[in-house]
Design a protein around this motif. Sequence first.
Motif, PDB file in Angstrom:
ATOM      1  N   THR A 202      -2.351  11.481  -1.668  1.00  0.00           N
ATOM      2  CA  THR A 202      -3.658   9.690  -1.113  1.00  0.00           C
ATOM      3  C   THR A 202      -2.725   8.561  -2.301  1.00  0.00           C
ATOM      4  N   TRP A 203      -3.316   7.209  -1.014  1.00  0.00           N
ATOM      5  CA  TRP A 203      -3.375   6.703  -2.231  1.00  0.00           C
ATOM      6  C   TRP A 203      -3.799   5.748  -1.538  1.00  0.00           C
ATOM      7  N   CYS A 204      -4.308   5.072  -2.585  1.00  0.00           N
ATOM      8  CA  CYS A 204      -5.694   3.723  -2.581  1.00  0.00           C
ATOM      9  C   CYS A 204      -5.127   2.681  -2.221  1.00  0.00           C
ATOM     10  N   PHE A 205      -5.717   1.682  -1.212  1.00  0.00           N
ATOM     11  CA  PHE A 205      -5.081   0.605  -0.561  1.00  0.00           C
ATOM     12  C   PHE A 205      -6.424  -0.101  -0.582  1.00  0.00           C
ATOM     13  N   ARG A 206      -6.371  -1.199  -1.231  1.00  0.00           N
ATOM     14  CA  ARG A 206      -7.814  -1.789  -2.411  1.00  0.00           C
ATOM     15  C   ARG A 206      -7.761  -2.928  -2.021  1.00  0.00           C
ATOM     16  N   GLU A 207      -8.736  -4.014  -1.437  1.00  0.00           N
ATOM     17  CA  GLU A 207      -9.107  -5.176  -0.953  1.00  0.00           C
ATOM     18  C   GLU A 207      -8.773  -6.085  -2.360  1.00  0.00           C
ATOM     19  N   GLY A 208      -7.419  -6.927  -1.183  1.00  0.00           N
ATOM     20  CA  GLY A 208      -6.736  -8.285  -2.373  1.00  0.00           C
ATOM     21  C   GLY A 208      -4.825  -7.818  -3.226  1.00  0.00           C
ATOM     22  N   GLU A 209      -4.838  -6.541  -2.582  1.00  0.00           N
ATOM     23  CA  GLU A 209      -3.910  -6.258  -3.256  1.00  0.00           C
ATOM     24  C   GLU A 209      -2.459  -6.752  -2.070  1.00  0.00           C
ATOM     25  N   GLU A 210      -1.479  -7.060  -2.803  1.00  0.00           N
ATOM     26  CA  GLU A 210      -0.201  -7.454  -2.615  1.00  0.00           C
ATOM     27  C   GLU A 210       0.950  -6.479  -2.434  1.00  0.00           C
ATOM     28  N   TYR A 211       1.440  -6.137  -1.230  1.00  0.00           N
ATOM     29  CA  TYR A 211       2.835  -5.170  -0.896  1.00  0.00           C
ATOM     30  C   TYR A 211       3.773  -6.153   0.137  1.00  0.00           C
ATOM     31  N   THR A 212       4.838  -5.761   0.348  1.00  0.00           N
ATOM     32  CA  THR A 212       5.421  -6.101   1.152  1.00  0.00           C
ATOM     33  C   THR A 212       5.904  -4.050   1.710  1.00  0.00           C
ATOM     34  N   LEU A 213       5.323  -4.462   2.940  1.00  0.00           N
ATOM     35  CA  LEU A 213       5.540  -3.687   3.867  1.00  0.00           C
ATOM     36  C   LEU A 213       6.209  -2.954   5.352  1.00  0.00           C
ATOM     37  N   VAL A 214       6.470  -2.231   5.711  1.00  0.00           N
ATOM     38  CA  VAL A 214       7.102  -2.791   7.158  1.00  0.00           C
ATOM     39  C   VAL A 214       6.628  -1.926   8.897  1.00  0.00           C
ATOM     40  N   GLN A 215       6.755  -2.715   9.019  1.00  0.00           N
ATOM     41  CA  GLN A 215       6.351  -2.120  10.618  1.00  0.00           C
ATOM     42  C   GLN A 215       8.037  -2.299  11.126  1.00  0.00           C
ATOM     43  N   TRP A 216       7.380  -0.543  12.627  1.00  0.00           N
ATOM     44  CA  TRP A 216       9.255  -0.743  12.978  1.00  0.00           C
ATOM     45  C   TRP A 216       9.446   0.584  14.378  1.00  0.00           C
ATOM     46  N   GLY A 217      10.425   0.529  15.324  1.00  0.00           N
ATOM     47  CA  GLY A 217      10.000   0.870  16.129  1.00  0.00           C
ATOM     48  C   GLY A 217      12.142   1.153  16.559  1.00  0.00           C
ATOM     49  N   LEU A 218      11.986   2.344  17.379  1.00  0.00           N
ATOM     50  CA  LEU A 218      12.914   2.406  17.989  1.00  0.00           C
ATOM     51  C   LEU A 218      13.440   2.392  19.625  1.00  0.00           C
ATOM     52  N   ALA A 219      14.621   2.321  20.147  1.00  0.00           N
ATOM     53  CA  ALA A 219      14.880   1.133  21.353  1.00  0.00           C
ATOM     54  C   ALA A 219      14.674   2.232  22.736  1.00  0.00           C
ATOM     55  N   GLY A 220      13.831   1.862  23.376  1.00  0.00           N
ATOM     56  CA  GLY A 220      13.425   2.690  24.306  1.00  0.00           C
ATOM     57  C   GLY A 220      12.126   3.784  24.065  1.00  0.00           C
ATOM     58  N   GLN A 221      11.484   3.471  23.232  1.00  0.00           N
ATOM     59  CA  GLN A 221      10.388   3.642  22.778  1.00  0.00           C
ATOM     60  C   GLN A 221       9.206   2.433  22.537  1.00  0.00           C
ATOM     61  N   PRO A 222       8.043   2.815  22.912  1.00  0.00           N
ATOM     62  CA  PRO A 222       6.325   1.932  23.325  1.00  0.00           C
ATOM     63  C   PRO A 222       6.786   1.305  21.946  1.00  0.00           C
ATOM     64  N   VAL A 223       6.469  -0.166  21.751  1.00  0.00           N
ATOM     65  CA  VAL A 223       6.258  -0.976  20.738  1.00  0.00           C
ATOM     66  C   VAL A 223       4.476  -0.583  20.240  1.00  0.00           C
ATOM     67  N   SER A 224       4.638  -0.778  19.161  1.00  0.00           N
ATOM     68  CA  SER A 224       3.315  -0.223  18.760  1.00  0.00           C
ATOM     69  C   SER A 224       3.646  -0.874  17.074  1.00  0.00           C
ATOM     70  N   ASP A 225       2.663  -2.427  16.412  1.00  0.00           N
ATOM     71  CA  ASP A 225       2.288  -2.689  15.824  1.00  0.00           C
ATOM     72  C   ASP A 225       1.289  -2.633  15.223  1.00  0.00           C
ATOM     73  N   HIS A 226       0.318  -1.393  15.298  1.00  0.00           N
ATOM     74  CA  HIS A 226      -0.842  -1.633  14.430  1.00  0.00           C
ATOM     75  C   HIS A 226      -1.076  -1.224  13.663  1.00  0.00           C
ATOM     76  N   TRP A 227       0.174  -0.611  12.039  1.00  0.00           N
ATOM     77  CA  TRP A 227       0.184   0.075  11.722  1.00  0.00           C
ATOM     78  C   TRP A 227       1.135  -0.767  10.354  1.00  0.00           C
ATOM     79  N   TRP A 228       1.344  -0.691   9.543  1.00  0.00           N
ATOM     80  CA  TRP A 228       2.145  -1.042   8.486  1.00  0.00           C
ATOM     81  C   TRP A 228       2.599   0.244   7.688  1.00  0.00           C
ATOM     82  N   THR A 229       3.715   0.057   7.231  1.00  0.00           N
ATOM     83  CA  THR A 229       4.190   1.453   6.020  1.00  0.00           C
ATOM     84  C   THR A 229       5.258   0.971   4.885  1.00  0.00           C
ATOM     85  N   SER A 230       5.679   2.158   4.322  1.00  0.00           N
ATOM     86  CA  SER A 230       6.319   1.456   3.389  1.00  0.00           C
ATOM     87  C   SER A 230       7.093   1.962   3.791  1.00  0.00           C
ATOM     88  N   GLN A 231       9.019   1.769   2.911  1.00  0.00           N
ATOM     89  CA  GLN A 231      10.250   2.247   4.089  1.00  0.00           C
ATOM     90  C   GLN A 231      10.632   3.837   3.438  1.00  0.00           C
TER      91      GLN A 231
END
Length: 91
Positions: free
Chosen positions: A36-65
Amino acid sequence: MQNRAEPAIARSDWHLRARVRIIRDHDAVAAAPPVTWCFREGEEYTLVQWGLAGQPVSDHWWTSQNTDTAHTVPDDHVTVLKVIEKTPPTG
């Protein structure tokens, strides 16, 4: 029941890497190992969104690489401070 628009289908692999600030607390659990990782208000991160060709585009989440230890944060829990790199799903 609401009518929702179908998500766009990506014509190419895509990604967005950005510096983000957490605006609402969120506890996330990685898949392997289950840590478990606890993300707390005010913290800053470098995160990504990504997807594959032919798949629905979903930008409803952020994650690490690193997909093995990734912790996902819902999009409405962050604000984008700076886009670092962007490859659109339209090719």
